[in-house]
Design an enzyme around this catalytic site. Structure first.
Site, mmCIF file in Angstrom:
data_model
loop_
_atom_site.group_PDB
_atom_site.id
_atom_site.type_symbol
_atom_site.label_atom_id
_atom_site.label_comp_id
_atom_site.label_asym_id
_atom_site.label_seq_id
_atom_site.Cartn_x
_atom_site.Cartn_y
_atom_site.Cartn_z
ATOM 1 N N ARG A 100 0.825 -1.215 0.000
ATOM 2 C CA ARG A 100 0.000 0.000 0.000
ATOM 3 C C ARG A 100 0.864 1.272 0.000
ATOM 4 O O ARG A 100 0.519 2.269 -0.637
ATOM 5 C CB ARG A 100 -0.917 -0.017 1.225
ATOM 6 C CG ARG A 100 -1.914 1.111 1.235
ATOM 7 C CD ARG A 100 -2.991 0.848 2.283
ATOM 8 N NE ARG A 100 -4.028 1.856 2.257
ATOM 9 C CZ ARG A 100 -4.317 2.652 3.300
ATOM 10 N NH1 ARG A 100 -3.625 2.548 4.422
ATOM 11 N NH2 ARG A 100 -5.282 3.531 3.203
ATOM 12 N N HIS A 104 0.479 4.503 -2.435
ATOM 13 C CA HIS A 104 0.283 5.863 -1.933
ATOM 14 C C HIS A 104 1.462 6.764 -2.265
ATOM 15 O O HIS A 104 1.315 7.978 -2.367
ATOM 16 C CB HIS A 104 0.001 5.836 -0.425
ATOM 17 C CG HIS A 104 -1.382 5.390 -0.107
ATOM 18 N ND1 HIS A 104 -2.053 5.760 1.038
ATOM 19 C CD2 HIS A 104 -2.250 4.608 -0.792
ATOM 20 C CE1 HIS A 104 -3.267 5.219 1.047
ATOM 21 N NE2 HIS A 104 -3.399 4.503 -0.054
ATOM 22 N N ASN A 134 -3.508 8.380 5.085
ATOM 23 C CA ASN A 134 -2.261 7.804 5.578
ATOM 24 C C ASN A 134 -2.113 7.805 7.093
ATOM 25 O O ASN A 134 -1.523 6.877 7.674
ATOM 26 C CB ASN A 134 -1.070 8.563 4.972
ATOM 27 C CG ASN A 134 -0.994 8.395 3.456
ATOM 28 O OD1 ASN A 134 -1.537 7.428 2.915
ATOM 29 N ND2 ASN A 134 -0.349 9.321 2.788
ATOM 30 N N HIS A 234 -6.651 -5.749 -2.208
ATOM 31 C CA HIS A 234 -7.515 -5.824 -1.015
ATOM 32 C C HIS A 234 -7.851 -7.264 -0.635
ATOM 33 O O HIS A 234 -8.838 -7.521 0.038
ATOM 34 C CB HIS A 234 -8.782 -4.982 -1.220
ATOM 35 C CG HIS A 234 -8.488 -3.500 -1.161
ATOM 36 N ND1 HIS A 234 -9.455 -2.548 -1.381
ATOM 37 C CD2 HIS A 234 -7.337 -2.827 -0.899
ATOM 38 C CE1 HIS A 234 -8.899 -1.346 -1.255
ATOM 39 N NE2 HIS A 234 -7.620 -1.488 -0.971
ATOM 40 N N ASP A 282 -3.868 -13.370 -3.325
ATOM 41 C CA ASP A 282 -4.428 -14.279 -4.324
ATOM 42 C C ASP A 282 -5.663 -13.642 -4.957
ATOM 43 O O ASP A 282 -6.014 -12.521 -4.623
ATOM 44 C CB ASP A 282 -4.773 -15.634 -3.675
ATOM 45 C CG ASP A 282 -5.785 -15.474 -2.538
ATOM 46 O OD1 ASP A 282 -6.328 -14.366 -2.340
ATOM 47 O OD2 ASP A 282 -6.037 -16.468 -1.827
#
Ligand code: HEM
Ligand SMILES: *[C@@H]1O[C@H](CO)[C@@H](O)[C@H](O)[C@H]1NC(C)=O
Ligand SMILES: *[C@@H]1O[C@H](CO)[C@@H](O)[C@H](O)[C@H]1NC(C)=O
Ligand SMILES: *[C@@H]1O[C@H](CO)[C@@H](O)[C@H](O)[C@H]1NC(C)=O
Ligand SMILES: *[C@@H]1O[C@H](CO)[C@@H](O)[C@H](O)[C@H]1NC(C)=O
Ligand SMILES: *[C@@H]1O[C@H](CO)[C@@H](O)[C@H](O)[C@H]1NC(C)=O
Length: 356
Positions: A100, A104, A134, A234, A282
């Site tokens: 992540r 960002h 953040n 996600h 996955d």
């Protein structure tokens, strides 16, 4: 219960207030807030605006392995891989954080490690780290710092923090996918010297609809397909209840009941994003989209007619998503890349602050 009623009210109020507050503007709230924000004149984004696909000019594979280059640092990538391996083995969530962090970083000022700064060239300390997407959320900074320290000891002043972030995201993807995802990640990014909290509003938010998601990726030169592909991240990591407690009623009822219990009315509590294989990178995410077992509006809206064909293909065809994810991560790593020739760039010595 009280919390979810309040949430429902806020959503309703936002809906009612929306059109009036947003008169004439194309995107009036960036999807990180449940309430719309007034868009000041001049900050309007053209939804159709589409950046060119990022070129990544100046980047190269094995960038630090060239003996004749002043950037020669053959141990650099191995040091990052070692640091990530150790961190992920101790806590897979840190691997999620590193993936992540890369996203960002790249979406704000390009992949220039601006996301790591706590103090900038203009002596600003209200940096990207303090921005709503953040603050109290990004993790993995200490892995970047550990790798950077070891690299500086091996070859000082050669390896950028921006490249360390990119290599760390690649390596976290490799370990969390049980070595199924191998991203080819070029190096050669230079570090930026500025960072502003308010620029994190360029990141899409959990309340974004599909049009807004497409627009925010298009603004960085990424396609709708790449948006759908990258959202598959996600399938790991955690999320706070404040970002989804308003939509329990839209979820699979059994899934919603489990989440309600885990949140227990506390919007600051957090849950696994993928209830099925929480620590494995996955394609389960796409099955979850189909089954209404995803958390955010921005996940659920991938069931739109435009994106659903891709969701089905990713869910059903073995290896399809993994290969697309490898290419999309590499492409994301080319956004707004800075090189030595650009003004205001450097190889930072410490990743959290600019050189003097
Ligand atoms: C498509 C638009 C996206 C939206 C709206 C979005 C939004 C969010 C939000 C709200 C969270 C939870 C943060 C918190 O509770 O503090 C989250 C977590 C996460 N996101 Fe995204 N995200 C998006 C795309 C991406 C992309 C492109 C990636 C990487 C390729 C990514 C990787 C992650 C990961 C790994 C986590 C878990 C982090 C952790 O556990 O530390 N997301 N995202
Ligand atoms: C998405 O939200 C924007 C406002 O930001 C709105 O104008 C648009 O109609 C919405 N699109 C969809 C598909 O709901
Ligand atoms: C930034 O600096 C100001 C003034 O020194 C201080 O009050 C504030 O806490 C600092 N903010 C952060 C995030 O460090
Ligand atoms: C963002 O913040 C910086 C300083 O903190 C300020 O100079 C700039 O004008 C702000 N930008 C916007 C669009 O508000
Ligand atoms: C997509 O899912 C949402 C709930 O998660 C639902 O309200 C909507 O009707 C679905 N759209 C389609 C096209 O299936
Ligand atoms: C939410 O939790 C984080 C740590 O997970 C903490 O730093 C923050 O202060 C908490 N916020 C509230 C409002 O409880």
């Amino acid at each position: 219960m009280a919390t979810s009623k309040l949430a429902a009210f806020v959503v309703l109020a936002a809906f009612l207030a929306g059109p009036a507050a947003c008169e004439g503007a194309s995107i009036c709230f960036n999807g990180w807030l449940r309430t719309p924000r007034f868009c000041p004149r001049g900050s309007r984004l053209n939804r159709r605006q589409r950046g060119a696909s990022p070129s990544g000019l100046g980047l190269g594979y094995g960038y630090y392995n060239n003996r004749r280059s002043p950037s020669y640092c053959p141990r650099a990538e191995g040091i990052v891989r070692g640091a990530v391996s150790e961190a992920v083995a101790a806590n897979p969530g840190i691997g999620a954080g590193l993936i992540r962090l890369f996203f960002h970083d790249c979406f704000v000022r390009g992949c220039d490690a601006s996301v790591l700064l706590t103090m900038t060239n203009s002596k600003n300390n209200d940096t990207e780290r303090e921005g709503p997407p953040n603050k109290n959320s990004l993790r993995g900074f200490e892995v970047i710092d550990t790798a950077k320290r070891a690299i500086e000891a091996a070859c000082p002043g050669r390896v950028s923090c921006a490249d360390i972030v990119a290599f760390a995201a690649r390596d976290a993807s490799y370990f969390l996918s049980n070595r199924r995802i191998n991203i080819r990640m070029p190096g050669g990014r230079y570090d930026g010297r500025e960072s502003f909290a308010n620029e994190t509003d360029q990141l899409p938010g959990p309340f974004s609809n599909v049009t807004e998601l497409q627009a925010s990726f298009a603004a960085k030169g990424l396609t709708s397909d790449e948006m759908v592909t990258l959202s598959g991240a996600h399938t790991i990591g955690r999320a706070r209840c404040m970002f989804f407690s308003s939509r329990f009623s839209e979820m699979d009822p059994t899934f919603a009941a489990k989440l309600r219990a885990q949140c227990n009315g506390n919007d600051n509590a957090s849950v696994n994003q993928d209830d099925v294989t929480p620590d494995v990178l996955d394609k389960q995410y796409y099955r979850n989209v189909i089954d209404r077992k995803v958390l955010f509006t921005s996940d659920a809206v991938l069931n739109s007619t435009e994106t659903m064909r891709q969701v089905r293909e990713n869910a059903n065809r073995a290896g399809a998503w993994e290969r697309k994810f490898e290419r999309a991560m590499e492409n994301m790593g080319k956004i707004g890349v800075k090189t030595k020739a650009d003004q205001g760039t450097e190889i930072r010595r410490v990743c959290s602050r600019v050189n003097n």
